[in-house]
Write a protein that holds these residues in place. Structure first.
Motif, PDB file in Angstrom:
ATOM      1  N   LEU A  81    -170.848  67.661 -14.550  1.00  0.00           N
ATOM      2  CA  LEU A  81    -169.874  66.538 -15.951  1.00  0.00           C
ATOM      3  C   LEU A  81    -168.737  66.557 -15.488  1.00  0.00           C
ATOM      4  N   THR A  82    -168.010  65.907 -16.361  1.00  0.00           N
ATOM      5  CA  THR A  82    -166.653  65.913 -16.427  1.00  0.00           C
ATOM      6  C   THR A  82    -166.037  66.029 -18.247  1.00  0.00           C
ATOM      7  N   LEU A  83    -165.779  67.184 -18.841  1.00  0.00           N
ATOM      8  CA  LEU A  83    -166.229  67.155 -19.765  1.00  0.00           C
ATOM      9  C   LEU A  83    -164.653  66.745 -20.568  1.00  0.00           C
ATOM     10  N   PRO A  84    -164.995  65.704 -21.240  1.00  0.00           N
ATOM     11  CA  PRO A  84    -162.994  65.582 -22.204  1.00  0.00           C
ATOM     12  C   PRO A  84    -162.477  66.486 -22.678  1.00  0.00           C
ATOM     13  N   PRO A  85    -161.406  66.020 -23.137  1.00  0.00           N
ATOM     14  CA  PRO A  85    -160.502  67.437 -23.868  1.00  0.00           C
ATOM     15  C   PRO A  85    -161.513  67.462 -25.545  1.00  0.00           C
ATOM     16  N   LEU A  86    -161.395  68.470 -26.335  1.00  0.00           N
ATOM     17  CA  LEU A  86    -161.985  68.587 -27.845  1.00  0.00           C
ATOM     18  C   LEU A  86    -163.065  67.166 -27.700  1.00  0.00           C
ATOM     19  N   ALA A  87    -163.898  67.746 -27.334  1.00  0.00           N
ATOM     20  CA  ALA A  87    -165.414  66.096 -27.436  1.00  0.00           C
ATOM     21  C   ALA A  87    -167.128  66.902 -27.339  1.00  0.00           C
ATOM     22  N   THR A  88    -167.896  66.361 -27.715  1.00  0.00           N
ATOM     23  CA  THR A  88    -168.728  66.472 -27.710  1.00  0.00           C
ATOM     24  C   THR A  88    -169.470  65.515 -26.541  1.00  0.00           C
ATOM     25  N   VAL A  89    -170.764  65.701 -25.760  1.00  0.00           N
ATOM     26  CA  VAL A  89    -171.656  64.798 -25.364  1.00  0.00           C
ATOM     27  C   VAL A  89    -172.751  64.226 -25.597  1.00  0.00           C
ATOM     28  N   TRP A  90    -173.292  63.735 -25.622  1.00  0.00           N
ATOM     29  CA  TRP A  90    -174.756  63.829 -25.702  1.00  0.00           C
ATOM     30  C   TRP A  90    -175.269  62.921 -23.908  1.00  0.00           C
ATOM     31  N   LEU A  91    -175.926  63.305 -23.250  1.00  0.00           N
ATOM     32  CA  LEU A  91    -176.782  62.742 -22.394  1.00  0.00           C
ATOM     33  C   LEU A  91    -178.662  62.288 -22.542  1.00  0.00           C
ATOM     34  N   ARG A  92    -179.096  61.790 -22.112  1.00  0.00           N
ATOM     35  CA  ARG A  92    -181.047  61.218 -22.152  1.00  0.00           C
ATOM     36  C   ARG A  92    -181.591  61.457 -21.533  1.00  0.00           C
ATOM     37  N   PRO A  93    -182.406  61.299 -20.928  1.00  0.00           N
ATOM     38  CA  PRO A  93    -182.934  60.990 -19.709  1.00  0.00           C
ATOM     39  C   PRO A  93    -182.684  59.482 -19.207  1.00  0.00           C
ATOM     40  N   ALA A  94    -182.249  59.782 -18.037  1.00  0.00           N
ATOM     41  CA  ALA A  94    -182.125  57.512 -17.601  1.00  0.00           C
ATOM     42  C   ALA A  94    -182.824  57.525 -17.194  1.00  0.00           C
ATOM     43  N   VAL A 111    -159.057  68.686 -20.066  1.00  0.00           N
ATOM     44  CA  VAL A 111    -160.479  68.566 -19.364  1.00  0.00           C
ATOM     45  C   VAL A 111    -160.728  69.347 -18.077  1.00  0.00           C
ATOM     46  N   ARG A 112    -162.370  69.810 -18.309  1.00  0.00           N
ATOM     47  CA  ARG A 112    -163.086  70.293 -17.135  1.00  0.00           C
ATOM     48  C   ARG A 112    -163.413  69.330 -16.138  1.00  0.00           C
ATOM     49  N   HIS A 113    -163.673  69.448 -14.532  1.00  0.00           N
ATOM     50  CA  HIS A 113    -164.564  68.146 -13.961  1.00  0.00           C
ATOM     51  C   HIS A 113    -165.123  69.520 -13.379  1.00  0.00           C
ATOM     52  N   ASP A 114    -166.060  68.652 -13.050  1.00  0.00           N
ATOM     53  CA  ASP A 114    -167.468  68.766 -11.943  1.00  0.00           C
ATOM     54  C   ASP A 114    -168.047  70.100 -13.053  1.00  0.00           C
ATOM     55  N   TYR A 115    -168.341  69.837 -14.096  1.00  0.00           N
ATOM     56  CA  TYR A 115    -168.478  71.455 -14.921  1.00  0.00           C
ATOM     57  C   TYR A 115    -170.131  71.491 -14.812  1.00  0.00           C
ATOM     58  N   ARG A 116    -170.331  72.359 -14.049  1.00  0.00           N
ATOM     59  CA  ARG A 116    -172.015  72.800 -13.468  1.00  0.00           C
ATOM     60  C   ARG A 116    -173.170  73.326 -14.969  1.00  0.00           C
ATOM     61  N   LEU A 117    -173.875  72.467 -15.278  1.00  0.00           N
ATOM     62  CA  LEU A 117    -175.034  72.729 -16.069  1.00  0.00           C
ATOM     63  C   LEU A 117    -176.127  72.520 -15.972  1.00  0.00           C
ATOM     64  N   GLY A 118    -176.981  73.710 -16.088  1.00  0.00           N
ATOM     65  CA  GLY A 118    -178.519  74.455 -15.811  1.00  0.00           C
ATOM     66  C   GLY A 118    -178.923  73.230 -16.523  1.00  0.00           C
ATOM     67  N   VAL A 119    -179.954  72.397 -16.201  1.00  0.00           N
ATOM     68  CA  VAL A 119    -181.402  70.922 -16.547  1.00  0.00           C
ATOM     69  C   VAL A 119    -182.633  71.451 -16.152  1.00  0.00           C
ATOM     70  N   VAL A 135    -176.229  60.490 -14.022  1.00  0.00           N
ATOM     71  CA  VAL A 135    -176.241  62.057 -13.445  1.00  0.00           C
ATOM     72  C   VAL A 135    -177.113  61.969 -13.055  1.00  0.00           C
ATOM     73  N   LYS A 136    -177.348  62.334 -11.550  1.00  0.00           N
ATOM     74  CA  LYS A 136    -178.436  63.081 -11.453  1.00  0.00           C
ATOM     75  C   LYS A 136    -178.118  64.576 -10.821  1.00  0.00           C
ATOM     76  N   PRO A 137    -179.419  65.018 -11.006  1.00  0.00           N
ATOM     77  CA  PRO A 137    -179.077  67.012 -10.942  1.00  0.00           C
ATOM     78  C   PRO A 137    -179.516  66.851  -9.651  1.00  0.00           C
ATOM     79  N   PRO A 151    -185.622  63.543 -13.878  1.00  0.00           N
ATOM     80  CA  PRO A 151    -184.501  62.662 -12.185  1.00  0.00           C
ATOM     81  C   PRO A 151    -183.016  62.368 -12.403  1.00  0.00           C
ATOM     82  N   ALA A 152    -182.662  62.161 -13.904  1.00  0.00           N
ATOM     83  CA  ALA A 152    -181.272  61.656 -13.761  1.00  0.00           C
ATOM     84  C   ALA A 152    -180.618  61.577 -15.417  1.00  0.00           C
ATOM     85  N   TRP A 153    -179.311  61.819 -15.570  1.00  0.00           N
ATOM     86  CA  TRP A 153    -179.200  61.628 -17.267  1.00  0.00           C
ATOM     87  C   TRP A 153    -178.028  60.332 -17.203  1.00  0.00           C
TER      88      TRP A 153
END
Length: 788
Positions: free
Chosen positions: A775-788, A722-730, A759-761, A735-737
């Motif tokens: 983001l919190t990245l789960p182990p061995l997983a794919t996550v999709w996010l869209r604008p909130a 698990v990776r906590h607080d993994y930072r990604l540019g957006v 999740v707010k930038p 305004p929110a994901w």
């Protein structure tokens, strides 16, 4: 022709005294047929035709078949039996000739006249009636214990017109199946079946079948000029009759062949063709009217690949129609792709060695039954893609190989004809009639069966003269290259014809090399100088190979193979791609999709779920083979199909196999409702990397954008931590994901490590962008996010 009176005595020469003297009553001159109508026992004597009462001119000829024609008819080498048999005006009247082996007697019936024909031996019967013209007539044929009244097949004009023959000769008959093969029809007011076959090297062709007790002697076909077409209309033959063509080869030997354009066949291992007439009434008008509204490369296209005989073993086309559409619709796939449906003798070939190119396999039902299945899929909103195999055909001696005694459908050069990998024969794409056979076949499935797309098998094996061949086993083309120019021209013609005739249909190439311009229009030339092949889509075999190779590595080693997951984006827009996880990847020791994944059972399933999330987010369309949608652990076998029992709740599969199935269903639902994932699949502006180089973290992050620029963010984390607080540019304008899909969700069998809140930038630049999210990245997983 004989009368019912007893014959007069003859002398040693075999002639009556009257005949020898040139005298006698008219009824005694047997060679001229000047006899009154024969009286049928128990019935009043029919009126004698006025013409019969008149003297026959001395110039009258013998009506009997001459020795040369007789010999050719007996040996099946006559090219024009209609010129000999039937009724023909001759000096002295009309000569009637019939060829009816095993018959005891043949009688002509016309109006009120009944006249027996003379038995000339070997099944030949003849007689001369002093008529002014050829009348409408029938034949009464007497066998031991049976009498049949029938039409004479040799009184009919050809059933093919000049336009048909011209188009066939030019190799441009786009509805060839309507001209050749067997067709129930009414011809000159009589119902029967017309047969036509291309056999230019044959010395003679006869049709035989259940209607002739499999003796074709009495049914020789006529050759129609220089086209190589042989034709015969057989009165009284209807639907369901079995038939084949008996071909006399150039060396005089005979071969019995199934009809290359048969639209129905016997169930293998039986090999006869079946006379067929369709009665299906389509109910998919709404589907057909709108299927071409949006180009396929700009529409959602998620494909479920199916091997019909083993999807639910034992089900017919009609039983499949009760279950398959409902399942595919529930799973959210837009299309099914059917592994080859055309008739094939060996089930273990999965349909990829075809003998009946125009006939759906009889193993599951009739052609109308197959139409019913396609109809029901359309009514459920599901498109139908069909595997099509124009690259090669098997060597079965009753099918296409050396069809008329010489190489015909295959290339005349043995090196070009023999396929080095599969023991089959390659089509001669340079012969116009062969190209016509195949191009019309592609059109046939789309027009007659409402097929929405053709996935063309083994394109690479067609394109290269040196495919699987060593030096010395192939000859360069006229320019000194390795390209098969004939195959290129064929594929271009096929694609151009299908797209012109069948709006809304897509062609898909299984092409495993980097051939330039597979999905480029045929009139656009590329750097190679060739025009495009004209396909709509191409299987991305490179993506499939590289990504599966990456996933097979233990996560600790994946950092060294990161490029296997990113390299596809270097060429992602060079063609219009489909991402295929097909049957080929889960057979022959390659293991099932979930079994390719490393780790224990939990990790294997997590890897699989993450991989599917990555696949559905990657540019390109998707294809998944049956059984992989619920993590089947065993390789596929055509003998028993998918292990459906794994989904049985009593097995305890809720978190194992049913969880993966539910993920695939949700992937399809999110995919179809998110234009960013399909609208710009072929437009580089529809994709942006966020992080493509985080190899040490085993992370891939990218944006998909729809036509209005609305994004979907996909993050693939392929490490078992698990990776906590993994930072990604957006992008800064979102305004929110909101997380809309997470393959680690508990309902899918994961650990339920999610991002449940919006999740707010933050204004912290990252990855070259002015804002970023954590983001919190789960182990061995794919996550999709869209604008909130």
């Amino acid at each position: 022709m004989t009368s019912k009176k007893s014959a007069p005595s003859k002398n040693k020469s075999g002639k009556t005294k009257a005949e020898k003297a040139g005298k006698g009553k008219p009824e005694e001159k047997r060679t001229t047929g000047r006899a009154p109508a024969a009286q049928v026992p128990g019935q009043p004597a029919p009126p004698v035709l006025e013409a019969v009462q008149k003297a026959v001119p001395e110039a009258a000829v013998s009506p009997a078949v001459d020795a040369g024609d007789r010999e050719r008819l007996l040996h099946g080498t006559h090219h024009d039996p209609h010129a000999v048999l039937g009724a023909h005006p001759v000096p002295g009247g009309v000569a009637f000739r019939a060829f009816r082996p095993y018959a005891r007697a043949v009688t002509v019936l016309t109006g009120d006249l009944r006249a027996d024909l003379h038995d000339d031996g070997d099944g030949f019967f003849s007689g001369l009636l002093p008529l002014a013209g050829v009348p409408a007539y029938r034949l009464l044929v007497t066998y031991d214990g049976a009498v049949h009244e029938t039409e004479d097949a040799y009184r009919f004009l050809p059933t093919l017109g000049e336009l048909d023959l011209h188009l066939i000769g030019e190799g441009r008959h786009e509805q060839l199946w309507q001209a050749l093969g067997a067709h129930v029809t009414t011809h000159q007011g009589v119902t029967g079946t017309r047969f036509a076959v291309w056999a230019p090297n044959a010395r003679g062709v006869r049709v035989t079948g259940s209607f002739s007790f499999w003796d074709g002697t009495a049914l020789p076909m006529r050759s129609l000029g220089s086209t190589g077409i042989w034709e015969l209309f057989v009165p009284g033959v209807g639907e369901g009759e079995l038939y084949k063509f008996e071909i006399t080869r150039p060396d005089g030997s005979r071969t019995l062949r199934a009809d290359p354009l048969a639209r129905r066949t016997e169930t293998p291992p039986a090999t006869s063709s079946v006379v067929h007439a369709s009665h299906h009434e389509w109910g998919d008008e709404e589907w057909m009217a709108r299927r071409g509204d949006t180009p396929v490369h700009e529409a959602p296209f998620s494909v479920y690949e199916v091997h019909l005989p083993s999807w639910r073993p034992g089900l017919t086309y009609r039983r499949l129609a009760e279950q398959l559409p409902a399942y595919v619709r529930e799973m959210g796939f837009t299309h099914v792709e059917l592994m080859p449906v055309a008739e094939h003798p060996f089930g273990g070939s999965w349909g990829y060695q075809v003998t009946g190119f125009y006939a759906p396999t009889a193993r599951l039902g009739t052609p109308d039954d197959f139409k019913y299945l396609v109809d029901r899929l359309h009514q459920a909103g599901i498109g139908v893609i069909m595997d099509w195999v124009p690259a090669h055909f098997p060597r079965d001696e009753w099918a296409l190989a050396e069809f008329d005694g010489r190489p015909l459908y295959e290339h005349h050069d043995p090196l070009r004809a023999a396929h080095p990998d599969w023991g089959t024969l390659e089509f001669d794409f340079g012969r116009r009639e062969v190209r016509n056979f195949l191009v019309a076949n592609a059109v046939y499935w789309c027009e007659e069966f409402h097929i929405d797309g053709l996935r063309v098998d083994a394109v690479a094996s067609m394109l290269y003269l040196d495919y699987s061949r060593e030096p010395g086993q192939w000859t360069p083309n006229e320019h000194g290259g390795r390209e098969n120019l004939d195959a290129v021209a064929f594929l271009q013609e096929m694609n151009a014809t299908v797209y012109r005739r069948c709006p809304g249909v897509v062609t898909v190439a299984e092409e495993s090399t980097a051939w330039d311009g597979v999905t480029r229009p045929t009139h656009h030339k590329g750097p190679s100088g060739f025009g495009g092949l004209g396909f709509g889509l191409k299987w991305n075999m490179g993506w499939m190979h590289d990504s599966l190779q990456y996933m097979s590595h233990d996560p600790v080693h994946r950092a060294y193979h990161h490029g296997e997951m990113t390299f596809s984006m270097v060429y992602a827009y060079s063609e219009n791609y489909v991402l295929p996880i097909s049957h080929d990847e889960v057979v022959h020791g390659k293991r099932s999709l979930v079994s390719k994944m490393p780790g224990d059972w939990w990790q294997q399933r997590a890897n699989l779920r993450a991989y599917l999330g990555f696949m559905w987010a990657h540019p390109g369309k998707q294809l998944l083979f049956m059984g992989q949608e619920f993590a089947q652990g065993a390789e596929w076998s055509e003998a028993h199909g998918p292990d459906w029992w794994l989904l049985d709740p009593s097995y305890g599969a809720e978190a194992d196999h049913r969880g993966v199935r539910d993920l695939v269903r949700d992937l399809n639902a999110r995919y179809r409702s998110t234009p960013a994932l399909w609208q710009r699949d072929t437009d580089p502006a529809g994709f942006q990397w966020i992080s493509g180089d985080a190899a040490d973290d085993n992370v891939l992050a990218f944006l998909r954008l729809d036509a209005e620029g609305s994004p979907l963010l996909a993050v693939c984390h392929l490490a078992p931590v698990v990776r906590h607080d993994y930072r990604l540019g957006v992008p800064e304008d979102v305004p929110a994901w909101l997380e809309v899909l997470n393959t680690d969700a508990g309902g899918y069998g994961g650990g339920d490590v999610t991002n449940p809140d919006v999740v707010k930038p933050e204004p912290q630049p990252w990855h070259g962008r002015p804002a970023s999210i954590r983001l919190t990245l789960p182990p061995l997983a794919t996550v999709w996010l869209r604008p909130a």
